[in-house]
Design a protein around this motif. Sequence first.
Motif, PDB file in Angstrom:
ATOM      1  N   UNK A  80      -7.018 -23.173  -5.481  1.00 55.76           N
ATOM      2  CA  UNK A  80      -7.424 -21.966  -6.216  1.00 55.76           C
ATOM      3  C   UNK A  80      -7.549 -20.746  -5.310  1.00 55.76           C
ATOM      4  N   UNK A  81      -7.307 -20.943  -4.019  1.00 54.97           N
ATOM      5  CA  UNK A  81      -7.356 -19.841  -3.065  1.00 54.97           C
ATOM      6  C   UNK A  81      -5.947 -19.517  -2.595  1.00 54.97           C
ATOM      7  N   UNK A  82      -5.581 -18.233  -2.708  1.00 50.35           N
ATOM      8  CA  UNK A  82      -4.277 -17.769  -2.248  1.00 50.35           C
ATOM      9  C   UNK A  82      -4.524 -16.757  -1.133  1.00 50.35           C
ATOM     10  N   UNK A  83      -4.219 -17.129   0.120  1.00 50.54           N
ATOM     11  CA  UNK A  83      -4.476 -16.195   1.210  1.00 50.54           C
ATOM     12  C   UNK A  83      -3.478 -15.042   1.230  1.00 50.54           C
ATOM     13  N   UNK A  84      -3.990 -13.872   1.534  1.00 47.15           N
ATOM     14  CA  UNK A  84      -3.174 -12.676   1.727  1.00 47.15           C
ATOM     15  C   UNK A  84      -3.422 -12.215   3.155  1.00 47.15           C
ATOM     16  N   UNK A  85      -2.373 -12.142   3.942  1.00 46.49           N
ATOM     17  CA  UNK A  85      -2.518 -11.807   5.353  1.00 46.49           C
ATOM     18  C   UNK A  85      -2.153 -10.349   5.585  1.00 46.49           C
ATOM     19  N   UNK A  86      -3.179  -9.508   5.776  1.00 44.04           N
ATOM     20  CA  UNK A  86      -2.945  -8.101   6.080  1.00 44.04           C
ATOM     21  C   UNK A  86      -4.218  -7.442   6.572  1.00 44.04           C
ATOM     22  N   UNK A  87      -4.040  -6.303   7.235  1.00 38.71           N
ATOM     23  CA  UNK A  87      -5.143  -5.458   7.668  1.00 38.71           C
ATOM     24  C   UNK A  87      -5.215  -4.302   6.680  1.00 38.71           C
ATOM     25  N   UNK A  88      -6.388  -4.028   6.156  1.00 35.58           N
ATOM     26  CA  UNK A  88      -6.519  -2.991   5.132  1.00 35.58           C
ATOM     27  C   UNK A  88      -6.187  -1.591   5.638  1.00 35.58           C
ATOM     28  N   UNK A  89      -6.068  -1.417   6.945  1.00 34.73           N
ATOM     29  CA  UNK A  89      -5.681  -0.108   7.482  1.00 34.73           C
ATOM     30  C   UNK A  89      -4.171   0.059   7.564  1.00 34.73           C
ATOM     31  N   UNK A  90      -3.424  -0.995   7.248  1.00 36.06           N
ATOM     32  CA  UNK A  90      -1.960  -0.964   7.289  1.00 36.06           C
ATOM     33  C   UNK A  90      -1.434  -0.798   5.860  1.00 36.06           C
ATOM     34  N   UNK A  91      -1.139   0.441   5.498  1.00 31.09           N
ATOM     35  CA  UNK A  91      -0.768   0.758   4.114  1.00 31.09           C
ATOM     36  C   UNK A  91       0.452  -0.028   3.638  1.00 31.09           C
ATOM     37  N   UNK A  92       1.452  -0.189   4.486  1.00 32.64           N
ATOM     38  CA  UNK A  92       2.664  -0.932   4.108  1.00 32.64           C
ATOM     39  C   UNK A  92       2.335  -2.406   3.855  1.00 32.64           C
ATOM     40  N   UNK A  93       1.477  -2.982   4.686  1.00 35.49           N
ATOM     41  CA  UNK A  93       1.092  -4.383   4.510  1.00 35.49           C
ATOM     42  C   UNK A  93       0.272  -4.576   3.235  1.00 35.49           C
ATOM     43  N   UNK A  94      -0.580  -3.610   2.929  1.00 34.43           N
ATOM     44  CA  UNK A  94      -1.376  -3.676   1.694  1.00 34.43           C
ATOM     45  C   UNK A  94      -0.443  -3.627   0.486  1.00 34.43           C
ATOM     46  N   UNK A  95       0.532  -2.744   0.512  1.00 30.04           N
ATOM     47  CA  UNK A  95       1.477  -2.623  -0.600  1.00 30.04           C
ATOM     48  C   UNK A  95       2.294  -3.905  -0.765  1.00 30.04           C
ATOM     49  N   UNK A  96       2.730  -4.497   0.351  1.00 34.03           N
ATOM     50  CA  UNK A  96       3.483  -5.751   0.293  1.00 34.03           C
ATOM     51  C   UNK A  96       2.634  -6.857  -0.330  1.00 34.03           C
ATOM     52  N   UNK A  97       1.373  -6.941   0.072  1.00 33.08           N
ATOM     53  CA  UNK A  97       0.477  -7.950  -0.505  1.00 33.08           C
ATOM     54  C   UNK A  97       0.273  -7.711  -1.997  1.00 33.08           C
ATOM     55  N   UNK A  98       0.110  -6.457  -2.389  1.00 36.78           N
ATOM     56  CA  UNK A  98      -0.051  -6.128  -3.812  1.00 36.78           C
ATOM     57  C   UNK A  98       1.196  -6.533  -4.598  1.00 36.78           C
ATOM     58  N   UNK A  99       2.359  -6.281  -4.028  1.00 37.27           N
ATOM     59  CA  UNK A  99       3.610  -6.686  -4.685  1.00 37.27           C
ATOM     60  C   UNK A  99       3.684  -8.206  -4.831  1.00 37.27           C
ATOM     61  N   UNK A 100       3.272  -8.917  -3.794  1.00 35.59           N
ATOM     62  CA  UNK A 100       3.283 -10.382  -3.838  1.00 35.59           C
ATOM     63  C   UNK A 100       2.311 -10.923  -4.890  1.00 35.59           C
ATOM     64  N   UNK A 101       1.147 -10.310  -4.985  1.00 32.33           N
ATOM     65  CA  UNK A 101       0.184 -10.723  -6.019  1.00 32.33           C
ATOM     66  C   UNK A 101       0.786 -10.474  -7.394  1.00 32.33           C
ATOM     67  N   UNK A 102       1.401  -9.314  -7.571  1.00 33.50           N
ATOM     68  CA  UNK A 102       2.027  -8.993  -8.861  1.00 33.50           C
ATOM     69  C   UNK A 102       3.089 -10.001  -9.242  1.00 33.50           C
ATOM     70  N   UNK A 103       3.913 -10.376  -8.290  1.00 37.74           N
ATOM     71  CA  UNK A 103       4.953 -11.389  -8.568  1.00 37.74           C
ATOM     72  C   UNK A 103       4.321 -12.732  -8.906  1.00 37.74           C
ATOM     73  N   UNK A 104       3.269 -13.090  -8.161  1.00 32.07           N
ATOM     74  CA  UNK A 104       2.596 -14.371  -8.389  1.00 32.07           C
ATOM     75  C   UNK A 104       1.922 -14.403  -9.758  1.00 32.07           C
ATOM     76  N   UNK A 105       1.377 -13.270 -10.189  1.00 33.38           N
ATOM     77  CA  UNK A 105       0.721 -13.207 -11.499  1.00 33.38           C
ATOM     78  C   UNK A 105       1.721 -13.318 -12.642  1.00 33.38           C
ATOM     79  N   UNK A 106       2.927 -12.838 -12.420  1.00 33.38           N
ATOM     80  CA  UNK A 106       3.926 -12.862 -13.484  1.00 33.38           C
ATOM     81  C   UNK A 106       3.462 -12.040 -14.665  1.00 33.38           C
ATOM     82  N   UNK A 107       3.351 -12.694 -15.819  1.00 31.76           N
ATOM     83  CA  UNK A 107       2.914 -11.992 -17.021  1.00 31.76           C
ATOM     84  C   UNK A 107       1.399 -12.030 -17.202  1.00 31.76           C
ATOM     85  N   UNK A 108       0.693 -12.733 -16.299  1.00 30.64           N
ATOM     86  CA  UNK A 108      -0.779 -12.767 -16.344  1.00 30.64           C
ATOM     87  C   UNK A 108      -1.328 -11.445 -15.824  1.00 30.64           C
ATOM     88  N   UNK A 109      -2.603 -11.244 -16.056  1.00 32.20           N
ATOM     89  CA  UNK A 109      -3.241 -10.030 -15.553  1.00 32.20           C
ATOM     90  C   UNK A 109      -4.272 -10.372 -14.491  1.00 32.20           C
TER      91      UNK A 109
END
Length: 108
Positions: free
Chosen positions: A48-77
Amino acid sequence: MKQVVITGVSTGIGHASTKVLIDRGFRVFGSVRRQEDADRLQKEFGEKFVPLLFDVTDEAAVQLAADNVGRDLGTSTLDGLVNNAGIEVTGPLAHLQVDQFRQQLEVY
């Protein structure tokens, strides 16, 4: 199943929040800065835990993680976001350099 993103889950409030939510049936996407922390938390919290590897000060890494979460969620919210990650610049406020204080405030 409800799903949330929590930043800064390797220790402290982020770790405790992750534990509480997973114990209540949530799936938690949790951010950490180091692979060792991601591996440790994956073992501790399980599937039930999905690790996201990024530093919150790295805007590009944050965006990549957000994109990955979006893909993982699919049609869920996503049911929640806890912006917990932060840093502590120690010392009396009156004696901090402006750039040190600004760094602390800009870590989001």
